[in-house]
Design a protein around this motif. Structure first.
Motif, PDB file in Angstrom:
ATOM      1  N   GLY A  57       0.792  -1.218   0.000  1.00 20.96           N
ATOM      2  CA  GLY A  57       0.000   0.000   0.000  1.00 20.96           C
ATOM      3  C   GLY A  57       0.825   1.268   0.000  1.00 20.96           C
ATOM      4  N   TYR A  58       2.118   1.149  -0.340  1.00 20.22           N
ATOM      5  CA  TYR A  58       2.994   2.322  -0.403  1.00 20.22           C
ATOM      6  C   TYR A  58       3.870   2.253  -1.645  1.00 20.22           C
ATOM      7  CZ  TYR A  58       1.807   3.523   4.402  1.00 20.22           C
ATOM      8  OH  TYR A  58       1.133   3.877   5.538  1.00 20.22           O
ATOM      9  N   LYS A  59       4.360   3.412  -2.065  1.00 24.44           N
ATOM     10  CA  LYS A  59       5.361   3.499  -3.117  1.00 24.44           C
ATOM     11  C   LYS A  59       6.349   4.597  -2.761  1.00 24.44           C
ATOM     12  CE  LYS A  59       4.699   5.633  -6.965  1.00 24.44           C
ATOM     13  NZ  LYS A  59       4.232   6.045  -8.310  1.00 24.44           N
ATOM     14  N   LEU A  60       7.563   4.480  -3.284  1.00 21.87           N
ATOM     15  CA  LEU A  60       8.558   5.542  -3.138  1.00 21.87           C
ATOM     16  C   LEU A  60       8.456   6.403  -4.388  1.00 21.87           C
ATOM     17  CD1 LEU A  60      10.709   6.509  -1.140  1.00 21.87           C
ATOM     18  CD2 LEU A  60      12.411   5.268  -2.477  1.00 21.87           C
ATOM     19  N   ASP A  61       7.976   7.619  -4.211  1.00 20.71           N
ATOM     20  CA  ASP A  61       7.645   8.485  -5.339  1.00 20.71           C
ATOM     21  C   ASP A  61       8.884   9.244  -5.814  1.00 20.71           C
ATOM     22  OD1 ASP A  61       6.209   9.782  -7.261  1.00 20.71           O
ATOM     23  OD2 ASP A  61       5.264  11.219  -5.896  1.00 20.71           O
ATOM     24  N   VAL A  62       9.739   8.554  -6.574  1.00 17.49           N
ATOM     25  CA  VAL A  62      10.952   9.138  -7.141  1.00 17.49           C
ATOM     26  C   VAL A  62      11.077   8.684  -8.590  1.00 17.49           C
ATOM     27  CG1 VAL A  62      12.172   9.226  -4.930  1.00 17.49           C
ATOM     28  CG2 VAL A  62      12.388   7.196  -6.377  1.00 17.49           C
ATOM     29  N   ALA A  63      11.937   9.354  -9.354  1.00 20.52           N
ATOM     30  CA  ALA A  63      12.176   8.954 -10.742  1.00 20.52           C
ATOM     31  C   ALA A  63      12.923   7.621 -10.759  1.00 20.52           C
ATOM     32  CB  ALA A  63      12.984  10.018 -11.471  1.00 20.52           C
ATOM     33  N   PRO A  64      12.414   6.613 -11.462  1.00 18.63           N
ATOM     34  CA  PRO A  64      13.073   5.300 -11.475  1.00 18.63           C
ATOM     35  C   PRO A  64      14.302   5.276 -12.376  1.00 18.63           C
ATOM     36  CG  PRO A  64      11.130   5.254 -12.870  1.00 18.63           C
ATOM     37  CD  PRO A  64      11.149   6.614 -12.216  1.00 18.63           C
ATOM     38  N   LEU A  65      15.219   4.352 -12.068  1.00 16.36           N
ATOM     39  CA  LEU A  65      16.341   4.104 -12.972  1.00 16.36           C
ATOM     40  C   LEU A  65      15.854   3.457 -14.262  1.00 16.36           C
ATOM     41  CD1 LEU A  65      18.964   2.606 -10.467  1.00 16.36           C
ATOM     42  CD2 LEU A  65      18.885   4.937 -11.360  1.00 16.36           C
ATOM     43  N   ALA A  66      14.852   2.585 -14.131  1.00  8.05           N
ATOM     44  CA  ALA A  66      14.280   1.892 -15.287  1.00  8.05           C
ATOM     45  C   ALA A  66      12.892   1.400 -14.913  1.00  8.05           C
ATOM     46  CB  ALA A  66      15.164   0.724 -15.720  1.00  8.05           C
ATOM     47  N   THR A  67      12.040   1.224 -15.924  1.00 10.27           N
ATOM     48  CA  THR A  67      10.689   0.702 -15.719  1.00 10.27           C
ATOM     49  C   THR A  67      10.468  -0.468 -16.671  1.00 10.27           C
ATOM     50  OG1 THR A  67       9.869   2.887 -15.084  1.00 10.27           O
ATOM     51  CG2 THR A  67       8.230   1.253 -15.711  1.00 10.27           C
TER      52      THR A  67
END
Length: 465
Positions: A57-67
């Motif tokens: 139920g959580y996420k780290l809201d940052v720009a990912p290295l890759a998706t």
């Protein structure tokens, strides 16, 4: 962080080599928490794994290295493990019949303000010592995944990539501008402050760039420089830019984790224990150098990449042959440290020899010429791949000292042309003999396209652990 109590445990174990496509889920936790491309003790292949904890139920809201769009969480974890340390955590969420997988280069400790509720997501972080809340209420915990340790720091200020505090070894004192602010004129001095009373404001935060080796005061954006003509006892100051007379400030993390500024260690203008306010001065020392406690300043969290392993043997070896014949060599060094570039720093102690080991990543295909600069004497070896240390070949040598950054003083410093393939990893080894006075060991390379790396810098070296 209240959400830490809701973590559930799952372990992902990923095999590379003979079983590169296999992903095994285990309820058992392995030790240490991360392992990358290590020989399996009971089989003829290398393996990698990470221990993971989950925040549902959580996420780290940052720009990912890759998706990635994957069919299962195990495939997302596999992509994380394949980065060999660049991935610090992952976000996953269901999108239609696929799983959206975000590979993140940070974690909830360095980006603690970015953890947000997200009902459709799961944030997975690498298991670490900080999960046991080992620090005091006034401190913040930062894990070191590579060696399964952690650091308790005295500030709650949110860190970004490259952000560091500068402290004494026991973290009793930090460095701040004398003005205790972010707004000040050029030539403002840096001073020591007690961490119990200070050091928890944004003006105590610096940013260190591994490649340029510049140290920037973050909120003022001023560089840390040596005052006027840099010499023994010169104070460190903050300026809009470092002038030529200040030697364009360059900071190096030494094998003792301490900070070195050119040939100088950094030391207070008054003796230990300190009172609030002594200036930071550049101190030249050939009798202990940056190893002695009074001349140590450390960066926290450490930006150390462990690219060059340095094993020190406190034995006066008068020749390479005597070093190789020393009974404790190479299995039992007296000290092991690491450097971020192929440059160990300068002026640590007298009467020892050292082995330096690194993995060089060839950026181009063609002919390379390696070069060393050392004091007092030394050899450089290369192997034709990453793992074959036994069949290494000597390619450069010195029988007498040269100055720091003196790459063309003597015959033997530079190798003959050596053919390497782009993207391949090659084992490099240096052997340094230190007789007395100052010492250093640097390795550089001339690339096929004519570019020179003097010395070889962080981005051309693979992590060596």
């Amino acid at each position: 962080m209240k959400t830490m109590k809701s973590l559930s445990f799952m372990h992902y174990f990923i095999l590379f080599g003979a079983l590169i496509d296999n992903v095994i889920f285990c309820r058992k936790e392995f030790s240490p928490n991360v392992q990358y491309n290590s020989p399996h003790p009971n089989a003829s292949f290398n393996y990698s794994y990470i221990n993971l904890k989950h925040l549902k139920g959580y996420k780290l809201d940052v720009a990912p290295l890759a998706t990635y769009s994957v069919s299962s969480r195990s495939l997302c974890v596999k992509e994380c493990v394949k980065t060999k340390g660049d991935c610090k955590s992952i976000n996953t969420r269901q999108v239609a019949n696929k799983l959206e997988c975000e590979i993140l280069g940070t974690d909830i400790y360095k980006s603690r303000n970015n953890i947000v509720p997200a009902n459709d997501s799961i944030h997975s972080l690498i298991s670490n010592g900080c999960l046991k809340n080992p620090c005091k209420k006034s401190e913040v915990c930062f894990p070191n995944y590579a060696d399964n340790t952690y650091q308790c720091l005295f500030s709650t200020f949110a860190f970004e990539s490259g952000d560091v505090y500068l402290t004494t070894p026991e973290e009793d004192y930090c460095l701040e501008p004398e003005t205790k602010s972010c707004d000040f004129v050029d030539n403002t001095t840096l001073v020591y402050r007690t961490t119990s009373k200070h050091c928890n404001q944004k003006y105590a935060v610096f940013n260190y760039d591994l490649l340029s080796r510049k140290l920037i005061h973050k909120c003022s954006k001023k560089e840390v420089c040596g005052q006027s003509l840099l010499g023994n006892g010169a104070p460190l100051v903050l300026n809009s830019s470092c002038t030529d007379q200040q030697k364009d400030g360059r900071f190096l993390r030494t094998l003792y984790n301490s900070i070195q500024f050119h040939a100088f260690c950094l030391s207070p203008t008054s003796s230990i224990p300190l009172n609030d306010g002594p200036k930071v001065m550049a101190l030249r020392s050939n009798t202990g150098g940056c190893a002695i406690q009074e001349s140590k300043l450390l960066m926290h969290p450490s930006p150390a990449q462990k690219k060059v392993k340095i094993s020190m043997f406190y034995y006066y070896a008068t020749s390479i042959a005597r070093a190789n014949a020393y009974p404790n060599y190479p299995q039992s060094p007296d000290y092991i440290g690491y450097a971020d570039h192929f440059d160990m720093g300068r002026n640590f102690r007298d009467g020892y020899f050292a082995r330096l080991q690194a993995y060089f990543i060839a950026p181009q295909s063609g002919l390379y010429r390696f070069v060393i600069a050392c004091d007092d004497a030394g050899d450089l070896y290369i192997s034709n791949n990453k793992t074959d240390e036994v069949n290494k070949q000597k390619i450069a040598y010195q029988t007498n000292y040269v100055d720091y950054n003196a790459w063309d003083w003597r015959i033997g410093q530079e190798s003959d042309p050596i053919a390497l393939e782009s993207g391949e990893v090659y084992y490099l080894e240096g052997l340094l003999l230190e007789f007395g006075g100052g010492e250093h060991f640097q390795v550089g390379v001339h690339l096929p396209d004519g570019t020179s790396l003097l010395p070889i810098t962080n981005e051309y070296l693979q992590r060596f652990v």
